[in-house]
Design an enzyme around this catalytic site. Structure first.
Site, PDB file in Angstrom:
ATOM      1  CG  ASP A 164      31.402  36.279  39.723  1.00  0.00           C
ATOM      2  OD1 ASP A 164      32.261  36.528  38.680  1.00  0.00           O
ATOM      3  OD2 ASP A 164      30.378  36.908  39.922  1.00  0.00           O
ATOM      4  CD  GLN A 174      37.015  41.934  28.966  1.00  0.00           C
ATOM      5  OE1 GLN A 174      37.161  42.190  27.590  1.00  0.00           O
ATOM      6  NE2 GLN A 174      37.832  42.207  29.729  1.00  0.00           N
ATOM      7  CG  HIS A 185      37.542  38.747  34.735  1.00  0.00           C
ATOM      8  ND1 HIS A 185      37.714  40.224  34.045  1.00  0.00           N
ATOM      9  CD2 HIS A 185      36.389  38.103  34.434  1.00  0.00           C
ATOM     10  CE1 HIS A 185      36.549  40.308  33.519  1.00  0.00           C
ATOM     11  NE2 HIS A 185      35.742  38.986  33.557  1.00  0.00           N
ATOM     12  CG  HIS A 220      34.565  34.050  34.675  1.00  0.00           C
ATOM     13  ND1 HIS A 220      33.346  34.435  35.257  1.00  0.00           N
ATOM     14  CD2 HIS A 220      34.788  34.931  33.546  1.00  0.00           C
ATOM     15  CE1 HIS A 220      33.204  35.811  34.735  1.00  0.00           C
ATOM     16  NE2 HIS A 220      34.073  36.121  33.714  1.00  0.00           N
TER      17      HIS A 220
HETATM   18  P1  5GP Z   1      32.711  39.522  32.700  1.00  0.00           P
HETATM   19  O1  5GP Z   1      31.431  39.321  32.242  1.00  0.00           O
HETATM   20  O2  5GP Z   1      33.513  40.724  32.481  1.00  0.00           O
HETATM   21  O3  5GP Z   1      33.579  38.368  32.159  1.00  0.00           O
HETATM   22  O4  5GP Z   1      32.822  39.071  34.239  1.00  0.00           O
HETATM   23  C1  5GP Z   1      32.860  39.901  35.336  1.00  0.00           C
HETATM   24  C2  5GP Z   1      32.481  39.136  36.503  1.00  0.00           C
HETATM   25  O5  5GP Z   1      32.762  39.985  37.600  1.00  0.00           O
HETATM   26  C3  5GP Z   1      31.185  38.954  36.750  1.00  0.00           C
HETATM   27  O6  5GP Z   1      30.823  37.462  36.680  1.00  0.00           O
HETATM   28  C4  5GP Z   1      30.626  39.566  37.975  1.00  0.00           C
HETATM   29  O7  5GP Z   1      29.610  38.909  38.784  1.00  0.00           O
HETATM   30  C5  5GP Z   1      31.993  39.891  38.712  1.00  0.00           C
HETATM   31  N1  5GP Z   1      31.885  40.944  39.422  1.00  0.00           N
HETATM   32  C6  5GP Z   1      31.586  42.167  39.250  1.00  0.00           C
HETATM   33  N2  5GP Z   1      31.751  43.051  40.142  1.00  0.00           N
HETATM   34  C7  5GP Z   1      32.276  42.295  41.042  1.00  0.00           C
HETATM   35  C8  5GP Z   1      32.779  42.618  42.613  1.00  0.00           C
HETATM   36  O8  5GP Z   1      32.789  43.948  42.985  1.00  0.00           O
HETATM   37  N3  5GP Z   1      33.309  41.847  43.261  1.00  0.00           N
HETATM   38  C9  5GP Z   1      33.424  40.420  43.071  1.00  0.00           C
HETATM   39  N4  5GP Z   1      33.961  39.564  43.631  1.00  0.00           N
HETATM   40  N5  5GP Z   1      33.089  39.936  41.657  1.00  0.00           N
HETATM   41  C10 5GP Z   1      32.415  40.892  40.724  1.00  0.00           C
END
Ligand code: 5GP
Ligand code: ZN
Length: 118
Positions: A33, A95, A101, A103
């Site tokens: 991440d 999200q 995805h 985590h």
């Molecule tokens: P969500 O909040 O959708 O469950 O998590 C999305 C995750 O993707 C977040 O923890 C964020 O830090 C990660 N993320 C967002 N953009 C990128 C990126 O361009 N590269 C990587 N490696 N992680 C990302």
């Protein structure tokens, strides 16, 4: 489902946007991440696009995705100490990337698992 042109994680899974790879096979990519919330914070995505866990993912795909969790935990050295698996789904769960995805979080003691904790 196919590659979605405007999807960040489709582009990362395809290698069009760089990421720090942890594990890869024919179906999934695991990568670090970009904004880690824990000493270990790795994301696992299927290479095929599904919006979320609620997107009718075939059993085989879902099984493969979740069986990758233990591989990632072992590769990151947290398989014995323990880890937390989170799949944020929809707006209430914050999200932000609408390509499913997983985590995988660990590397230090967590709280008791309040649903509001990351
Ligand atoms: P969500 O909040 O959708 O469950 O998590 C999305 C995750 O993707 C977040 O923890 C964020 O830090 C990660 N993320 C967002 N953009 C990128 C990126 O361009 N590269 C990587 N490696 N992680 C990302
Ligand atoms: Zn996608």
């Amino acid at each position: 489902m196919a590659f979605q042109q405007d999807c960040l994680f489709c582009k990362i899974a395809a290698g069009d946007i760089p990421s720090t790879k942890v594990y890869e096979d024919e179906r999934v990519l695991a990568f670090e991440d970009v904004n880690p919330q824990m000493p270990v914070h790795t994301l696992i995505v299927p290479k095929s696009h599904y919006d979320s866990i609620a997107d009718g993912i075939p059993d085989e795909e879902m099984g493969h995705l979740f069986n990758t969790v233990a591989k990632v935990a072992a590769l990151k050295g947290i398989d014995r100490s323990g880890f937390r698996v989170i799949v944020n789904t929809g707006d209430d769960a914050c999200q932000t990337v609408h390509h499913i995805h997983v985590h995988v979080l660990g590397g230090e003691q967590m709280n008791d698992g309040s649903p509001k904790a990351r």
